[in-house]
Structures are given as structure tokens and as C-alpha cells.
Design a protein around this motif. Structure first.
Motif, PDB file in Angstrom:
ATOM      1  N   ILE A 150       0.847  -1.203   0.000  1.00  0.00           N
ATOM      2  CA  ILE A 150       0.000   0.000   0.000  1.00  0.00           C
ATOM      3  C   ILE A 150       0.877   1.246   0.000  1.00  0.00           C
ATOM      4  CG2 ILE A 150      -1.654   1.351   1.339  1.00  0.00           C
ATOM      5  CD1 ILE A 150      -2.902  -1.354   2.216  1.00  0.00           C
ATOM      6  N   CYS A 151       1.895   1.259   0.847  1.00  0.00           N
ATOM      7  CA  CYS A 151       2.795   2.422   0.896  1.00  0.00           C
ATOM      8  C   CYS A 151       3.486   2.631  -0.453  1.00  0.00           C
ATOM      9  CB  CYS A 151       3.823   2.250   2.004  1.00  0.00           C
ATOM     10  SG  CYS A 151       3.122   2.277   3.666  1.00  0.00           S
ATOM     11  N   ALA A 152       3.977   1.552  -1.044  1.00  0.00           N
ATOM     12  CA  ALA A 152       4.635   1.659  -2.353  1.00  0.00           C
ATOM     13  C   ALA A 152       3.654   2.133  -3.426  1.00  0.00           C
ATOM     14  CB  ALA A 152       5.238   0.312  -2.743  1.00  0.00           C
ATOM     15  N   SER A 153       2.406   1.708  -3.326  1.00  0.00           N
ATOM     16  CA  SER A 153       1.426   2.083  -4.346  1.00  0.00           C
ATOM     17  C   SER A 153       1.225   3.592  -4.426  1.00  0.00           C
ATOM     18  CB  SER A 153       0.087   1.384  -4.095  1.00  0.00           C
ATOM     19  OG  SER A 153      -0.623   1.960  -3.016  1.00  0.00           O
ATOM     20  N   THR A 154       1.381   4.274  -3.314  1.00  0.00           N
ATOM     21  CA  THR A 154       1.143   5.728  -3.321  1.00  0.00           C
ATOM     22  C   THR A 154       2.134   6.464  -4.211  1.00  0.00           C
ATOM     23  OG1 THR A 154       2.491   6.179  -1.353  1.00  0.00           O
ATOM     24  CG2 THR A 154       0.143   5.692  -0.994  1.00  0.00           C
ATOM     25  N   VAL A 155       3.374   5.989  -4.250  1.00  0.00           N
ATOM     26  CA  VAL A 155       4.375   6.643  -5.107  1.00  0.00           C
ATOM     27  C   VAL A 155       4.450   6.019  -6.496  1.00  0.00           C
ATOM     28  CG1 VAL A 155       5.796   7.587  -3.249  1.00  0.00           C
ATOM     29  CG2 VAL A 155       6.292   5.302  -4.116  1.00  0.00           C
ATOM     30  N   LEU A 156       4.141   4.734  -6.602  1.00  0.00           N
ATOM     31  CA  LEU A 156       4.218   4.063  -7.905  1.00  0.00           C
ATOM     32  C   LEU A 156       3.001   4.354  -8.782  1.00  0.00           C
ATOM     33  CD1 LEU A 156       5.862   0.690  -6.839  1.00  0.00           C
ATOM     34  CD2 LEU A 156       6.954   2.726  -7.836  1.00  0.00           C
ATOM     35  N   LEU A 157       1.972   4.945  -8.192  1.00  0.00           N
ATOM     36  CA  LEU A 157       0.825   5.444  -8.978  1.00  0.00           C
ATOM     37  C   LEU A 157       0.912   6.952  -9.175  1.00  0.00           C
ATOM     38  CD1 LEU A 157      -2.158   3.430  -7.487  1.00  0.00           C
ATOM     39  CD2 LEU A 157      -1.139   3.187  -9.769  1.00  0.00           C
ATOM     40  N   LYS A 158       1.975   7.549  -8.637  1.00  0.00           N
ATOM     41  CA  LYS A 158       2.206   8.996  -8.736  1.00  0.00           C
ATOM     42  C   LYS A 158       1.094   9.798  -8.058  1.00  0.00           C
ATOM     43  CE  LYS A 158       5.973   8.314 -11.010  1.00  0.00           C
ATOM     44  NZ  LYS A 158       7.263   8.523 -10.403  1.00  0.00           N
ATOM     45  N   GLN A 159       0.573   9.227  -6.954  1.00  0.00           N
ATOM     46  CA  GLN A 159      -0.393   9.939  -6.122  1.00  0.00           C
ATOM     47  C   GLN A 159       0.323  10.792  -5.075  1.00  0.00           C
ATOM     48  OE1 GLN A 159      -3.383   9.953  -7.731  1.00  0.00           O
ATOM     49  NE2 GLN A 159      -4.378   9.627  -5.781  1.00  0.00           N
ATOM     50  N   HIS A 160       1.520  10.354  -4.694  1.00  0.00           N
ATOM     51  CA  HIS A 160       2.284  11.017  -3.640  1.00  0.00           C
ATOM     52  C   HIS A 160       3.752  11.082  -4.004  1.00  0.00           C
ATOM     53  CE1 HIS A 160      -0.728  11.345  -0.432  1.00  0.00           C
ATOM     54  NE2 HIS A 160      -1.232  10.225  -0.931  1.00  0.00           N
ATOM     55  N   ALA A 161       4.427  12.014  -3.369  1.00  0.00           N
ATOM     56  CA  ALA A 161       5.879  12.112  -3.467  1.00  0.00           C
ATOM     57  C   ALA A 161       6.506  11.213  -2.403  1.00  0.00           C
ATOM     58  CB  ALA A 161       6.322  13.560  -3.247  1.00  0.00           C
ATOM     59  N   PHE A 162       7.755  10.875  -2.602  1.00  0.00           N
ATOM     60  CA  PHE A 162       8.460  10.039  -1.630  1.00  0.00           C
ATOM     61  C   PHE A 162       8.473  10.690  -0.245  1.00  0.00           C
ATOM     62  CE2 PHE A 162      12.304   8.525   0.505  1.00  0.00           C
ATOM     63  CZ  PHE A 162      12.054   7.156   0.494  1.00  0.00           C
ATOM     64  N   ILE A 163       8.612  11.993  -0.209  1.00  0.00           N
ATOM     65  CA  ILE A 163       8.662  12.700   1.081  1.00  0.00           C
ATOM     66  C   ILE A 163       7.346  12.571   1.853  1.00  0.00           C
ATOM     67  CG2 ILE A 163       7.988  14.987   0.224  1.00  0.00           C
ATOM     68  CD1 ILE A 163      10.806  14.368   2.725  1.00  0.00           C
ATOM     69  N   ASP A 164       6.231  12.355   1.159  1.00  0.00           N
ATOM     70  CA  ASP A 164       4.942  12.118   1.825  1.00  0.00           C
ATOM     71  C   ASP A 164       4.980  10.836   2.644  1.00  0.00           C
ATOM     72  OD1 ASP A 164       4.035  14.300   0.363  1.00  0.00           O
ATOM     73  OD2 ASP A 164       3.037  13.072  -1.150  1.00  0.00           O
ATOM     74  N   ILE A 165       5.645   9.820   2.087  1.00  0.00           N
ATOM     75  CA  ILE A 165       5.776   8.552   2.808  1.00  0.00           C
ATOM     76  C   ILE A 165       6.639   8.745   4.049  1.00  0.00           C
ATOM     77  CG2 ILE A 165       6.782   6.240   2.720  1.00  0.00           C
ATOM     78  CD1 ILE A 165       5.924   6.035  -0.138  1.00  0.00           C
ATOM     79  N   VAL A 166       7.766   9.425   3.874  1.00  0.00           N
ATOM     80  CA  VAL A 166       8.671   9.658   5.005  1.00  0.00           C
ATOM     81  C   VAL A 166       7.928  10.402   6.131  1.00  0.00           C
ATOM     82  CG1 VAL A 166      10.782  10.843   5.743  1.00  0.00           C
ATOM     83  CG2 VAL A 166      10.726   9.624   3.543  1.00  0.00           C
ATOM     84  N   ALA A 167       7.204  11.443   5.778  1.00  0.00           N
ATOM     85  CA  ALA A 167       6.471  12.217   6.789  1.00  0.00           C
ATOM     86  C   ALA A 167       5.407  11.359   7.473  1.00  0.00           C
ATOM     87  CB  ALA A 167       5.835  13.448   6.148  1.00  0.00           C
TER      88      ALA A 167
END
Length: 188
Positions: A150-167
Motif C-alpha cells: 500500500i505504501c509503495a502504491s502511493t508513489v508508484l501510482l504517482k499519487q504522492h511524493a516520496f517525502i509524503d511517505i517519510v512524513a
């Protein structure tokens, strides 16, 4: 609150949180499936705890409400955007349908930190420590894989930036520690 912010978005100045790491992450249409599974994962876990373990239910609701409220405050004072979705892509028709749906329903605004990631981490944590998963390492591994997908999907679908995951990871760790500390004090 969230939907209100989305409606007044034309009056806000958004900060694009794109960073260089994002350029190296590919768009992977198949990750739509873990992305939409998130809805069932969150709701299903909360409903499960509601019927099976009220104390875990209340703790999970606290995890979710406190974290999402903090996210909403951040969205209000620091509006962000991440509009780096691909214009064209190749995907099977069902995946393409859901990607189109998510892209049309979920604006790429107020993305820092990612609520998808935050909620996945705290729900995954709750399941791992529940009696349901006690001494069932295989279930914990499956659960952790679901959270990571799920976490990977947020960036691999270009819904979020990597920094969104870190935060979101940092926020989840802080909230988990604070709630656990509060629980220890309450039980002592």
C-alpha cells in the motif's frame, strides 16, 4: 474538513513537494490494486476490532483520528501538491478504469503527509500486536507485506511524493509511541 480544503483549493497557494527521488520511481499501473485495497484494509480492521476487541477498537480509532487530524492541520497551514501523474500509460482495462477513477476523484492536493501511508502503518501495527496475530508469524508477514505494498502504491501510482511517505512514517511512529506511553501510564 478535508473535502472543504479540496473545494477552496483554487484560493490556496500550494507547494509542490516533488523531490529528485520521485523522478527515479516508475509509474506501475498494477499498483492500483494495493492502493484500492487500502479502503477494505482500514475499514475491515476497524470493523473487526469493533466486534472482537473493544479496547483495541478504541485505541485504533484514537490512532486514526489523532493522526488524520494532525494531517488536516498540516494540510491547512501547509497546502501541498504533487501533480506528476503520467499523461499516458498502458494498463489492462480494469486497472485503467480504477486509475482513471482515482485520478478523477482524488485531487493531487494536500498530500503531505500521506494519509494512505499513515493509516496503513497504524492499522498494520494494530493487527500485528492483536491477539489475532499472536504466535502467528505468517499472518504478521502477510500483514507487513500488505502495508508495504500500500505504501509503495502511493508513489508508484504517482499519487504522492516520496517525502509524503517519510512524513507519514515519522508521524505514525510518534503517534504510536505517544498512545502506547499513555496506555502504560493509564495501566500503571
Amino acid at each position: 474538513w478535508y473535502f472543504g480544503l479540496q473545494q477552496i483549493s483554487h484560493t490556496l497557494a500550494f507547494t509542490d513537494i516533488y523531490i529528485s527521488v520521485d523522478a527515479s520511481l516508475p509509474f506501475v499501473p498494477l499498483f492500483i490494486w494495493p492502493y484500492i485495497y487500502w479502503y477494505l484494509f482500514i475499514v475491515g480492521t476497524v470493523v473487526y476490532f469493533f466486534f472482537k476487541d473493544k479496547s483495541e477498537f478504541y485505541k485504533n480509532v484514537a490512532f486514526l483520528f489523532i493522526g488524520m487530524t494532525i494531517c488536516l492541520v498540516i494540510f491547512t497551514v501547509f497546502p501541498t501538491t504533487f501533480d506528476h501523474r503520467p499523461v499516458e500509460w498502458n494498463a489492462d482495462s480494469m486497472s485503467a478504469f480504477f486509475i482513471d477513477f482515482i485520478y478523477s476523484a482524488d485531487k493531487c492536493q494536500n498530500v503531505f503527509p500521506s494519509i494512505h501511508v499513515y493509516n496503513s502503518i497504524v492499522i498494520g501495527y494494530a493487527l500485528n500486536r492483536s491477539h489475532l496475530f499472536q504466535e502467528k508469524e505468517f499472518l504478521k508477514v502477510i500483514n507487513n507485506c500488505i502495508v508495504l505494498l500500500i505504501c509503495a502504491s502511493t508513489v508508484l501510482l504517482k499519487q504522492h511524493a516520496f517525502i509524503d511517505i517519510v512524513a507519514a512514517v515519522v508521524l505514525a511512529i510518534i503517534i504510536i509511541c505517544l498512545i502506547n506511553k499513555g496506555e502504560e501510564r493509564f495501566l500503571d
